[in-house]
Design a protein around this motif. Sequence first.
Motif, short mmCIF file in Angstrom:
data_model
loop_
_atom_site.label_atom_id
_atom_site.label_comp_id
_atom_site.label_asym_id
_atom_site.label_seq_id
_atom_site.Cartn_x
_atom_site.Cartn_y
_atom_site.Cartn_z
N GLY A 43 3.90 -6.75 -18.39
CA GLY A 43 5.28 -7.07 -18.07
C GLY A 43 5.99 -6.08 -17.16
O GLY A 43 6.66 -6.46 -16.22
N ASP A 44 5.84 -4.80 -17.42
CA ASP A 44 6.53 -3.79 -16.62
C ASP A 44 5.58 -2.76 -16.01
O ASP A 44 6.01 -1.77 -15.43
CB ASP A 44 7.59 -3.07 -17.46
N LEU A 45 4.30 -2.98 -16.10
CA LEU A 45 3.28 -2.05 -15.62
C LEU A 45 2.64 -2.62 -14.36
O LEU A 45 2.10 -3.72 -14.38
CB LEU A 45 2.23 -1.86 -16.71
N VAL A 46 2.73 -1.87 -13.24
CA VAL A 46 2.28 -2.38 -11.95
C VAL A 46 1.32 -1.39 -11.30
O VAL A 46 1.55 -0.17 -11.33
CB VAL A 46 3.48 -2.63 -11.00
N ASN A 47 0.24 -1.94 -10.71
CA ASN A 47 -0.78 -1.15 -10.03
C ASN A 47 -0.64 -1.37 -8.52
O ASN A 47 -0.54 -2.51 -8.07
CB ASN A 47 -2.15 -1.59 -10.52
N PHE A 48 -0.64 -0.29 -7.75
CA PHE A 48 -0.54 -0.35 -6.30
C PHE A 48 -1.76 0.32 -5.69
O PHE A 48 -2.11 1.43 -6.04
CB PHE A 48 0.72 0.38 -5.79
N HIS A 49 -2.41 -0.39 -4.76
CA HIS A 49 -3.51 0.17 -3.97
C HIS A 49 -3.02 0.20 -2.53
O HIS A 49 -2.64 -0.83 -1.98
CB HIS A 49 -4.76 -0.71 -4.06
N VAL A 50 -3.00 1.39 -1.94
CA VAL A 50 -2.58 1.52 -0.54
C VAL A 50 -3.67 2.23 0.25
O VAL A 50 -4.45 3.00 -0.31
CB VAL A 50 -1.24 2.30 -0.41
N GLU A 51 -3.71 1.93 1.55
CA GLU A 51 -4.66 2.57 2.45
C GLU A 51 -3.95 2.96 3.73
O GLU A 51 -3.07 2.23 4.20
CB GLU A 51 -5.81 1.62 2.81
N MET A 52 -4.34 4.11 4.27
CA MET A 52 -3.77 4.55 5.54
C MET A 52 -4.72 5.49 6.25
O MET A 52 -5.59 6.09 5.64
CB MET A 52 -2.40 5.22 5.33
N ARG A 53 -4.54 5.58 7.55
CA ARG A 53 -5.24 6.56 8.38
C ARG A 53 -4.18 7.49 8.97
O ARG A 53 -3.03 7.11 9.12
CB ARG A 53 -6.00 5.87 9.51
N GLY A 54 -4.60 8.68 9.31
CA GLY A 54 -3.68 9.63 9.94
C GLY A 54 -2.84 10.42 8.96
O GLY A 54 -1.89 11.08 9.36
N ALA A 55 -3.18 10.37 7.69
CA ALA A 55 -2.44 11.16 6.70
C ALA A 55 -2.72 12.65 6.91
O ALA A 55 -3.82 13.03 7.29
CB ALA A 55 -2.83 10.74 5.28
N ARG A 56 -1.72 13.46 6.66
CA ARG A 56 -1.89 14.91 6.76
C ARG A 56 -2.53 15.47 5.49
O ARG A 56 -3.00 16.60 5.48
CB ARG A 56 -0.54 15.58 6.98
N GLY A 57 -2.52 14.68 4.45
CA GLY A 57 -3.06 15.10 3.16
C GLY A 57 -2.67 14.10 2.09
O GLY A 57 -2.06 13.06 2.38
N PRO A 58 -3.00 14.41 0.84
CA PRO A 58 -2.73 13.48 -0.25
C PRO A 58 -1.26 13.08 -0.38
O PRO A 58 -0.95 11.94 -0.73
CB PRO A 58 -3.19 14.23 -1.49
N ARG A 59 -0.36 13.98 -0.08
CA ARG A 59 1.07 13.68 -0.25
C ARG A 59 1.50 12.48 0.59
O ARG A 59 2.33 11.68 0.16
CB ARG A 59 1.91 14.92 0.08
N ASP A 60 0.97 12.33 1.79
CA ASP A 60 1.37 11.21 2.65
C ASP A 60 1.00 9.87 2.03
O ASP A 60 1.79 8.93 2.05
CB ASP A 60 0.75 11.34 4.03
N VAL A 61 -0.20 9.76 1.49
CA VAL A 61 -0.62 8.49 0.90
C VAL A 61 0.08 8.27 -0.44
O VAL A 61 0.39 7.14 -0.82
CB VAL A 61 -2.17 8.39 0.81
N GLU A 62 0.41 9.34 -1.15
CA GLU A 62 1.20 9.22 -2.38
C GLU A 62 2.61 8.71 -2.05
O GLU A 62 3.16 7.87 -2.78
CB GLU A 62 1.27 10.56 -3.10
N ASP A 63 3.20 9.21 -0.97
CA ASP A 63 4.52 8.74 -0.54
C ASP A 63 4.47 7.25 -0.20
O ASP A 63 5.38 6.50 -0.54
CB ASP A 63 5.02 9.51 0.69
N TYR A 64 3.41 6.82 0.48
CA TYR A 64 3.24 5.42 0.84
C TYR A 64 3.22 4.55 -0.43
O TYR A 64 3.89 3.52 -0.51
CB TYR A 64 1.95 5.28 1.65
N ALA A 65 2.47 4.97 -1.44
CA ALA A 65 2.41 4.23 -2.70
C ALA A 65 3.78 4.21 -3.39
O ALA A 65 4.20 3.19 -3.93
CB ALA A 65 1.36 4.84 -3.62
#
Length: 131
Positions: A43-65
């Motif tokens: 009901g309130d639990l959601v899973n997000f899968h995101v993909e990107m290229r050109g990230a400077r590090g983990p923080r960029d893809v975490e921000d995207y999610a």
Amino acid sequence: MPSRFIPVLAAVLAATSCAPAQDVYAAPLEAEYMGVKTRLLDGDLVNFHVEMRGARGPRDVEDYAECAAAQYTLIRGYGFTRHLRTNVDEEGGLWRADAIYTISPALPRGLKTIDAEVVSSACTENAIPMV
């Protein structure tokens, strides 16, 4: 404060003020956002899968999610989300994040709560795509 601590405090403040701060939600210049897959787990639990290229590090893809989670929360008519966990992986320049958030109409308990409207606005201002 005893005067013997003033030089130490001044040195600490000088050292920390020189470090460049990474802007939260600042999109990398070479970012290529490859999409978001959303799955409602409960009901309130959601899973997000995101993909990107050109990230400077983990923080960029975490921000995207997080941007995707914030927008999804608003689409569902809620105002808040809470980060539970994010797993990040990089292979051959392709960054992936598998993140889980809860969504709620009121501010949830916990330390990693997010005001979805504020985060969505920051993501829009910084050209990070959302759901």
